[in-house]
Write an enzyme that holds these catalytic residues in place. Structure first.
Site, PDB file in Angstrom:
ATOM      1  N   THR A  26       0.837  -1.193   0.000  1.00 27.78           N
ATOM      2  CA  THR A  26       0.000   0.000   0.000  1.00 27.78           C
ATOM      3  C   THR A  26       0.869   1.239   0.000  1.00 27.78           C
ATOM      4  O   THR A  26       2.088   1.152  -0.026  1.00 27.78           O
ATOM      5  CB  THR A  26      -0.916  -0.007   1.246  1.00 27.78           C
ATOM      6  OG1 THR A  26      -1.937   0.949   1.061  1.00 27.78           O
ATOM      7  CG2 THR A  26      -0.150   0.312   2.501  1.00 27.78           C
ATOM      8  N   GLY A  60       0.372   5.882  -6.965  1.00 28.13           N
ATOM      9  CA  GLY A  60      -0.525   4.936  -7.624  1.00 28.13           C
ATOM     10  C   GLY A  60      -0.244   4.762  -9.105  1.00 28.13           C
ATOM     11  O   GLY A  60      -0.510   3.705  -9.677  1.00 28.13           O
ATOM     12  N   ASP A  82       3.404   2.539  -8.565  1.00 27.18           N
ATOM     13  CA  ASP A  82       3.431   1.314  -7.765  1.00 27.18           C
ATOM     14  C   ASP A  82       2.211   0.446  -8.074  1.00 27.18           C
ATOM     15  O   ASP A  82       1.077   0.888  -7.905  1.00 27.18           O
ATOM     16  CB  ASP A  82       3.454   1.691  -6.274  1.00 27.18           C
ATOM     17  CG  ASP A  82       3.433   0.484  -5.372  1.00 27.18           C
ATOM     18  OD1 ASP A  82       4.071  -0.532  -5.711  1.00 27.18           O
ATOM     19  OD2 ASP A  82       2.767   0.550  -4.320  1.00 27.18           O
ATOM     20  N   THR A 113      -0.565  -0.029  -5.281  1.00 24.36           N
ATOM     21  CA  THR A 113      -1.263   1.164  -4.789  1.00 24.36           C
ATOM     22  C   THR A 113      -2.315   1.559  -5.814  1.00 24.36           C
ATOM     23  O   THR A 113      -2.008   1.676  -6.992  1.00 24.36           O
ATOM     24  CB  THR A 113      -0.255   2.322  -4.587  1.00 24.36           C
ATOM     25  OG1 THR A 113       0.711   1.924  -3.612  1.00 24.36           O
ATOM     26  CG2 THR A 113      -0.951   3.587  -4.125  1.00 24.36           C
TER      27      THR A 113
END
EC number: 3.4.25.2
Length: 173
Positions: A2, A158, A161, A164
Protein backbone atom coordinates in the site's frame (compact mmCIF):
# COMPACT_ATOMS: atom_id res chain seq x y z
CA UNK A 1 1.22 -3.54 0.02
CA UNK A 2 0.00 0.00 0.00
CA UNK A 3 0.94 3.64 0.30
CA UNK A 4 0.38 5.81 3.35
CA UNK A 5 1.67 9.40 3.35
CA UNK A 6 1.53 12.15 5.97
CA UNK A 7 2.32 15.85 5.47
CA UNK A 8 2.47 18.81 7.83
CA UNK A 9 2.02 22.30 6.37
CA UNK A 10 0.85 25.61 7.81
CA UNK A 11 -0.20 24.09 11.12
CA UNK A 12 -2.23 21.27 9.54
CA UNK A 13 -1.37 17.59 9.41
CA UNK A 14 -2.94 15.40 6.71
CA UNK A 15 -2.59 11.66 6.35
CA UNK A 16 -3.87 9.58 3.47
CA UNK A 17 -3.74 6.12 2.02
CA UNK A 18 -4.95 4.08 -0.90
CA UNK A 19 -7.49 1.27 -0.66
CA UNK A 20 -5.87 -1.70 -2.36
CA UNK A 21 -5.48 -5.06 -0.64
CA UNK A 22 -3.57 -7.78 -2.43
CA UNK A 23 -3.18 -11.47 -1.83
CA UNK A 24 -0.06 -12.63 -3.61
CA UNK A 25 -0.19 -11.09 -7.07
CA UNK A 26 -3.97 -10.56 -7.12
CA UNK A 27 -6.01 -7.56 -6.06
CA UNK A 28 -8.53 -8.84 -3.51
CA UNK A 29 -10.21 -5.55 -2.63
CA UNK A 30 -9.87 -1.96 -3.75
CA UNK A 31 -11.75 -0.17 -0.98
CA UNK A 32 -9.91 -1.04 2.24
CA UNK A 33 -9.91 1.88 4.67
CA UNK A 34 -6.33 2.08 5.96
CA UNK A 35 -6.61 5.55 7.48
CA UNK A 36 -8.76 5.92 10.59
CA UNK A 37 -9.50 8.39 13.34
CA UNK A 38 -8.91 7.41 16.98
CA UNK A 39 -9.12 8.92 20.46
CA UNK A 40 -12.05 11.31 20.26
CA UNK A 41 -11.20 12.02 16.58
CA UNK A 42 -8.00 13.82 17.67
CA UNK A 43 -5.57 11.19 16.34
CA UNK A 44 -5.33 9.68 12.87
CA UNK A 45 -3.48 6.50 12.01
CA UNK A 46 -2.56 4.87 8.71
CA UNK A 47 -1.16 1.38 8.31
CA UNK A 48 0.78 -0.62 5.76
CA UNK A 49 1.50 -4.33 5.78
CA UNK A 50 -0.67 -7.28 6.67
CA UNK A 51 -4.23 -6.03 7.14
CA UNK A 52 -5.06 -8.35 10.03
CA UNK A 53 -1.80 -7.47 11.78
CA UNK A 54 -2.41 -3.78 11.25
CA UNK A 55 -5.88 -4.01 12.81
CA UNK A 56 -4.38 -5.70 15.87
CA UNK A 57 -1.75 -2.97 16.15
CA UNK A 58 -4.30 -0.21 15.65
CA UNK A 59 -6.44 -1.63 18.45
CA UNK A 60 -3.40 -1.88 20.74
CA UNK A 61 -2.39 1.68 19.89
CA UNK A 62 -5.90 2.89 20.65
CA UNK A 63 -5.71 1.24 24.08
CA UNK A 64 -2.35 2.92 24.70
CA UNK A 65 -3.84 6.29 23.69
CA UNK A 66 -6.68 5.82 26.18
CA UNK A 67 -4.25 4.75 28.90
CA UNK A 68 -2.02 7.79 28.29
CA UNK A 69 -4.92 10.23 27.79
CA UNK A 70 -4.20 10.92 24.14
CA UNK A 71 -0.45 11.62 24.53
CA UNK A 72 0.73 10.52 21.08
CA UNK A 73 4.45 10.05 21.73
CA UNK A 74 3.98 8.18 25.00
CA UNK A 75 1.37 5.88 23.46
CA UNK A 76 3.58 5.20 20.41
CA UNK A 77 6.66 4.44 22.51
CA UNK A 78 4.69 2.12 24.79
CA UNK A 79 3.21 0.33 21.77
CA UNK A 80 6.67 -0.09 20.21
CA UNK A 81 8.05 -1.48 23.48
CA UNK A 82 5.22 -3.98 23.77
CA UNK A 83 5.51 -4.86 20.07
CA UNK A 84 9.19 -5.74 20.55
CA UNK A 85 8.94 -7.57 23.85
CA UNK A 86 5.62 -9.43 23.62
CA UNK A 87 6.32 -12.74 21.93
CA UNK A 88 2.94 -13.00 20.18
CA UNK A 89 3.28 -9.50 18.70
CA UNK A 90 6.82 -9.92 17.34
CA UNK A 91 5.54 -11.76 14.27
CA UNK A 92 3.13 -9.01 13.25
CA UNK A 93 4.03 -7.55 9.87
CA UNK A 94 2.82 -3.97 9.70
CA UNK A 95 3.92 -0.36 10.10
CA UNK A 96 1.90 2.64 11.19
CA UNK A 97 1.98 6.39 10.87
CA UNK A 98 0.21 8.08 13.76
CA UNK A 99 -0.62 11.79 13.86
CA UNK A 100 -2.35 14.45 15.90
CA UNK A 101 -2.62 18.18 15.27
CA UNK A 102 0.97 18.92 16.27
CA UNK A 103 3.10 15.82 15.69
CA UNK A 104 3.33 12.66 13.67
CA UNK A 105 5.41 9.50 13.99
CA UNK A 106 6.30 6.30 12.20
CA UNK A 107 5.95 3.21 14.39
CA UNK A 108 7.60 0.03 13.12
CA UNK A 109 7.60 -3.58 14.24
CA UNK A 110 11.28 -3.44 15.01
CA UNK A 111 10.52 -1.02 17.83
CA UNK A 112 11.32 2.18 16.01
CA UNK A 113 9.38 5.35 16.77
CA UNK A 114 10.58 7.92 14.25
CA UNK A 115 9.72 11.59 14.09
CA UNK A 116 10.23 12.95 10.57
CA UNK A 117 13.26 15.07 9.79
CA UNK A 118 11.19 16.97 7.27
CA UNK A 119 7.42 17.49 7.29
CA UNK A 120 6.70 14.25 5.39
CA UNK A 121 6.47 10.57 6.30
CA UNK A 122 5.46 7.72 4.00
CA UNK A 123 5.32 3.94 4.30
CA UNK A 124 4.36 0.96 2.19
CA UNK A 125 5.34 -0.26 -1.23
CA UNK A 126 4.66 3.15 -2.78
CA UNK A 127 6.04 5.07 0.19
CA UNK A 128 9.25 6.27 -1.43
CA UNK A 129 7.38 7.50 -4.52
CA UNK A 130 4.84 9.33 -2.36
CA UNK A 131 7.50 10.80 -0.08
CA UNK A 132 9.49 12.12 -3.03
CA UNK A 133 6.42 13.66 -4.62
CA UNK A 134 5.24 15.19 -1.33
CA UNK A 135 8.66 16.67 -0.55
CA UNK A 136 8.89 18.20 -4.02
CA UNK A 137 5.41 19.73 -3.73
CA UNK A 138 6.03 20.92 -0.18
CA UNK A 139 9.22 22.69 -1.24
CA UNK A 140 7.98 24.21 -4.50
CA UNK A 141 4.24 24.84 -4.22
CA UNK A 142 3.02 27.34 -1.64
CA UNK A 143 -0.60 27.15 -2.79
CA UNK A 144 -1.37 23.50 -2.03
CA UNK A 145 -2.63 22.53 1.44
CA UNK A 146 -1.28 19.54 3.36
CA UNK A 147 -4.30 17.47 2.26
CA UNK A 148 -3.84 18.47 -1.39
CA UNK A 149 -0.16 17.50 -1.26
CA UNK A 150 -1.11 14.12 0.24
CA UNK A 151 -3.65 13.61 -2.57
CA UNK A 152 -1.13 14.43 -5.31
CA UNK A 153 1.54 12.22 -3.69
CA UNK A 154 -0.91 9.30 -3.58
CA UNK A 155 -1.86 9.83 -7.22
CA UNK A 156 1.80 9.76 -8.26
CA UNK A 157 2.52 6.68 -6.13
CA UNK A 158 -0.53 4.94 -7.62
CA UNK A 159 0.68 5.71 -11.14
CA UNK A 160 4.02 4.01 -10.41
CA UNK A 161 3.43 1.31 -7.76
CA UNK A 162 1.32 -1.67 -8.84
CA UNK A 163 0.29 -2.31 -5.21
CA UNK A 164 -1.26 1.16 -4.79
CA UNK A 165 -4.60 2.18 -6.29
CA UNK A 166 -6.41 5.50 -6.75
CA UNK A 167 -9.10 4.97 -4.13
CA UNK A 168 -7.91 7.42 -1.46
CA UNK A 169 -8.94 8.22 2.08
CA UNK A 170 -7.43 11.45 3.44
CA UNK A 171 -7.95 12.81 6.94
CA UNK A 172 -6.73 16.12 8.33
CA UNK A 173 -6.08 17.02 11.97
Amino acid sequence: MTTIVCVRKNGKVAIGGDGQATLGNCVEKGTVRKVRRLYKDKVVTGFAGSTADAFILRDLFEKKLELHQGHLVKAAVELAKEWRTERSLRRLEAMMIVANESEFLLVSGSGDVIEPEFDVLAIGSGGNFAKSAALALLRTNNELSAAEIVKQALIIAGDIDIYTNHNHVIEEV
